[in-house]
Design a protein around this motif. Sequence first.
Motif, PDB file in Angstrom:
ATOM      1  N   GLU A  84       0.849  -1.193   0.000  1.00 55.20           N
ATOM      2  CA  GLU A  84       0.000   0.000   0.000  1.00 55.20           C
ATOM      3  C   GLU A  84       0.883   1.240   0.000  1.00 55.20           C
ATOM      4  O   GLU A  84       1.905   1.290   0.686  1.00 55.20           O
ATOM      5  N   CYS A  85       0.477   2.262  -0.758  1.00 49.50           N
ATOM      6  CA  CYS A  85       1.288   3.475  -0.863  1.00 49.50           C
ATOM      7  C   CYS A  85       0.412   4.667  -1.184  1.00 49.50           C
ATOM      8  O   CYS A  85      -0.529   4.570  -1.985  1.00 49.50           O
ATOM      9  N   GLN A  86       0.730   5.799  -0.587  1.00 48.95           N
ATOM     10  CA  GLN A  86      -0.012   7.039  -0.801  1.00 48.95           C
ATOM     11  C   GLN A  86       0.722   7.989  -1.746  1.00 48.95           C
ATOM     12  O   GLN A  86       0.293   9.121  -1.924  1.00 48.95           O
ATOM     13  N   ASN A  87       1.811   7.530  -2.337  1.00 49.73           N
ATOM     14  CA  ASN A  87       2.571   8.359  -3.274  1.00 49.73           C
ATOM     15  C   ASN A  87       2.341   7.909  -4.705  1.00 49.73           C
ATOM     16  O   ASN A  87       2.064   6.732  -4.969  1.00 49.73           O
ATOM     17  N   ILE A  88       2.494   8.836  -5.621  1.00 47.52           N
ATOM     18  CA  ILE A  88       2.631   8.492  -7.038  1.00 47.52           C
ATOM     19  C   ILE A  88       4.093   8.702  -7.402  1.00 47.52           C
ATOM     20  O   ILE A  88       4.615   9.811  -7.330  1.00 47.52           O
ATOM     21  N   CYS A  89       4.768   7.601  -7.740  1.00 50.18           N
ATOM     22  CA  CYS A  89       6.160   7.644  -8.172  1.00 50.18           C
ATOM     23  C   CYS A  89       6.220   6.951  -9.535  1.00 50.18           C
ATOM     24  O   CYS A  89       5.748   5.822  -9.672  1.00 50.18           O
ATOM     25  N   THR A  90       6.793   7.604 -10.506  1.00 48.83           N
ATOM     26  CA  THR A  90       6.693   7.137 -11.889  1.00 48.83           C
ATOM     27  C   THR A  90       7.507   5.891 -12.175  1.00 48.83           C
ATOM     28  O   THR A  90       7.384   5.313 -13.256  1.00 48.83           O
ATOM     29  N   TYR A  91       8.318   5.449 -11.208  1.00 49.36           N
ATOM     30  CA  TYR A  91       9.243   4.335 -11.447  1.00 49.36           C
ATOM     31  C   TYR A  91       8.947   3.119 -10.577  1.00 49.36           C
ATOM     32  O   TYR A  91       9.690   2.155 -10.607  1.00 49.36           O
ATOM     33  N   CYS A  92       7.865   3.148  -9.787  1.00 47.12           N
ATOM     34  CA  CYS A  92       7.664   2.129  -8.754  1.00 47.12           C
ATOM     35  C   CYS A  92       6.374   1.350  -8.961  1.00 47.12           C
ATOM     36  O   CYS A  92       5.315   1.940  -9.217  1.00 47.12           O
ATOM     37  N   GLY A  93       6.454   0.035  -8.822  1.00 47.61           N
ATOM     38  CA  GLY A  93       5.281  -0.806  -8.948  1.00 47.61           C
ATOM     39  C   GLY A  93       4.245  -0.562  -7.873  1.00 47.61           C
ATOM     40  O   GLY A  93       3.065  -0.868  -8.050  1.00 47.61           O
ATOM     41  N   PHE A  94       4.641   0.002  -6.720  1.00 46.42           N
ATOM     42  CA  PHE A  94       3.705   0.279  -5.633  1.00 46.42           C
ATOM     43  C   PHE A  94       2.977   1.608  -5.803  1.00 46.42           C
ATOM     44  O   PHE A  94       2.132   1.951  -4.981  1.00 46.42           O
ATOM     45  N   SER A  95       3.294   2.376  -6.839  1.00 45.71           N
ATOM     46  CA  SER A  95       2.723   3.712  -7.029  1.00 45.71           C
ATOM     47  C   SER A  95       1.200   3.687  -6.888  1.00 45.71           C
ATOM     48  O   SER A  95       0.521   2.781  -7.374  1.00 45.71           O
ATOM     49  N   MET A  96       0.664   4.697  -6.205  1.00 42.06           N
ATOM     50  CA  MET A  96      -0.762   4.745  -5.882  1.00 42.06           C
ATOM     51  C   MET A  96      -1.656   4.670  -7.114  1.00 42.06           C
ATOM     52  O   MET A  96      -2.799   4.199  -7.037  1.00 42.06           O
ATOM     53  N   ASP A  97      -1.172   5.138  -8.261  1.00 43.43           N
ATOM     54  CA  ASP A  97      -2.011   5.147  -9.462  1.00 43.43           C
ATOM     55  C   ASP A  97      -2.038   3.805 -10.185  1.00 43.43           C
ATOM     56  O   ASP A  97      -2.746   3.667 -11.195  1.00 43.43           O
ATOM     57  N   ASN A  98      -1.313   2.810  -9.695  1.00 49.26           N
ATOM     58  CA  ASN A  98      -1.435   1.452 -10.239  1.00 49.26           C
ATOM     59  C   ASN A  98      -2.653   0.780  -9.621  1.00 49.26           C
ATOM     60  O   ASN A  98      -2.684   0.505  -8.428  1.00 49.26           O
ATOM     61  N   GLN A  99      -3.674   0.538 -10.437  1.00 47.37           N
ATOM     62  CA  GLN A  99      -4.941   0.006  -9.941  1.00 47.37           C
ATOM     63  C   GLN A  99      -4.881  -1.518  -9.826  1.00 47.37           C
ATOM     64  O   GLN A  99      -5.517  -2.251 -10.577  1.00 47.37           O
ATOM     65  N   LEU A 100      -4.111  -1.960  -8.854  1.00 45.15           N
ATOM     66  CA  LEU A 100      -3.930  -3.387  -8.635  1.00 45.15           C
ATOM     67  C   LEU A 100      -4.182  -3.732  -7.168  1.00 45.15           C
ATOM     68  O   LEU A 100      -4.245  -2.858  -6.310  1.00 45.15           O
ATOM     69  N   LYS A 101      -4.325  -5.001  -6.885  1.00 49.55           N
ATOM     70  CA  LYS A 101      -4.635  -5.467  -5.541  1.00 49.55           C
ATOM     71  C   LYS A 101      -3.538  -5.080  -4.554  1.00 49.55           C
ATOM     72  O   LYS A 101      -2.358  -5.294  -4.809  1.00 49.55           O
ATOM     73  N   ARG A 102      -3.959  -4.521  -3.450  1.00 49.03           N
ATOM     74  CA  ARG A 102      -3.026  -4.130  -2.385  1.00 49.03           C
ATOM     75  C   ARG A 102      -3.110  -5.136  -1.236  1.00 49.03           C
ATOM     76  O   ARG A 102      -4.157  -5.736  -0.989  1.00 49.03           O
ATOM     77  N   LYS A 103      -1.989  -5.273  -0.529  1.00 49.98           N
ATOM     78  CA  LYS A 103      -1.958  -6.226   0.570  1.00 49.98           C
ATOM     79  C   LYS A 103      -1.038  -5.732   1.672  1.00 49.98           C
ATOM     80  O   LYS A 103       0.071  -5.252   1.395  1.00 49.98           O
ATOM     81  N   THR A 104      -1.495  -5.847   2.917  1.00 52.42           N
ATOM     82  CA  THR A 104      -0.687  -5.592   4.098  1.00 52.42           C
ATOM     83  C   THR A 104      -0.742  -6.837   4.978  1.00 52.42           C
ATOM     84  O   THR A 104      -1.823  -7.350   5.262  1.00 52.42           O
ATOM     85  N   LEU A 105       0.406  -7.331   5.382  1.00 54.89           N
ATOM     86  CA  LEU A 105       0.464  -8.572   6.146  1.00 54.89           C
ATOM     87  C   LEU A 105      -0.122  -8.392   7.542  1.00 54.89           C
ATOM     88  O   LEU A 105       0.150  -7.398   8.226  1.00 54.89           O
ATOM     89  N   SER A 106      -0.889  -9.375   7.973  1.00 53.77           N
ATOM     90  CA  SER A 106      -1.358  -9.436   9.354  1.00 53.77           C
ATOM     91  C   SER A 106      -0.238  -9.981  10.233  1.00 53.77           C
ATOM     92  O   SER A 106       0.798 -10.445   9.741  1.00 53.77           O
ATOM     93  N   SER A 107      -0.454  -9.968  11.543  1.00 50.92           N
ATOM     94  CA  SER A 107       0.553 -10.503  12.461  1.00 50.92           C
ATOM     95  C   SER A 107       0.831 -11.972  12.167  1.00 50.92           C
ATOM     96  O   SER A 107       1.997 -12.410  12.170  1.00 50.92           O
TER      97      SER A 107
END
Length: 369
Positions: A84-107
């Motif tokens: 998950e990311c709140q930035n738009i970075c033109t070189y990164c797969g995590f960039s907020m504007d990539n409309q793909l499934k996000r995941k944050t690990l649970s404990s």
Amino acid sequence: MQSFQHKFHEYRWDSIHERIYDVRNSDVRRSLHKTKKTLDDFLVLLSPEASHSLEEMAYMAQRLTQKRFGKTIQLFAPLYLSNECQNICTYCGFSMDNQLKRKTLSSIEIMQEAAALKAMGVNHVLLVSGEANKTVGVDYFLNAIKLLRPLFAHISIEVQPLLEEEYEALHRAGVHAVLVYQETYHEEVYKQYHPKGKKSNFAFRLDTPDRIGQAGLHKIGLGVLLGLEDWRVDSFFNALHIDYLQKTYWQTKYSVSFPRLRPAEGIIEPNFVMEDRDLLQLICAYRIWNPDLEISVSTRENEKFRNHIISLGATMMSAASKTNPGGYVVDPQSLEQFETSDERSMDEIRNVIYQVGYEPVMKDWDNYW
């Protein structure tokens, strides 16, 4: 708070570019034969002219590395906590504007990933996440560190820039090192690569290593994203930053990494292509300039390059890396930050290190808390 900004603004991008590309062979010979190297010598060794002396530079880098670090390579693996990311970075797969499934690990998922790393023999883990303060903030990191601290001898983090008091809290919890990359020191074009989000604030990011140093962390890792702007100029400014930090926070250790742009979802093509020979020159230049600097080479690089760099300046290497949250066992198909190039297992990397006469080290010290 004291800040690198004052030193940074004493230099101009264009003038450093001109100096690097005006270097002559006599300058290279003079720098190589000086007993004590300065930043000016580092600039010389970055130059196109210095590439003609690469064989000599490689020999010097090998000798200096073995003298300071012996014939060892410390191995580590990243554990991606969230994409998950709140930035738009033109070189990164995590960039907020990539409309793909996000995941944050649970404990529970963090522990499942940790178990997979422990089964590989990993004792040095690098926690990585996208920059999403609301969902993956300090409280989340503190919980992850509490879970992982009994399992790993060494915990590093590569997350969003934080405040000094937040770094202090993470340090007390058991974080040994913090990695933070400026991406590019070219302030005039920085906003083009970071059009939206907190990361678009160039000055706040530039001051991050100062906040880490003030918080008393054991080690700070820096680097630039090689491929955004001219690697020679960006690397000079990165070395300028390291030089300032070493003089200001002299009790802290420092490392440098060399991320080259790799394929990822929605990223730009590199503006400046960096060949393997260029990267070798850069690593040798860092080692010759600063024999105490830890040099880290990631799985972004191909097998052939990583095999050869073991004896030519590297002190740390990642191995068996997955760059997506849950990539080891929990969710192998989640969104990657970038594609890795060297996909060999931890055991395979250890065997290669042994074959070239070096020793793989899974941890370099024990915590006593």
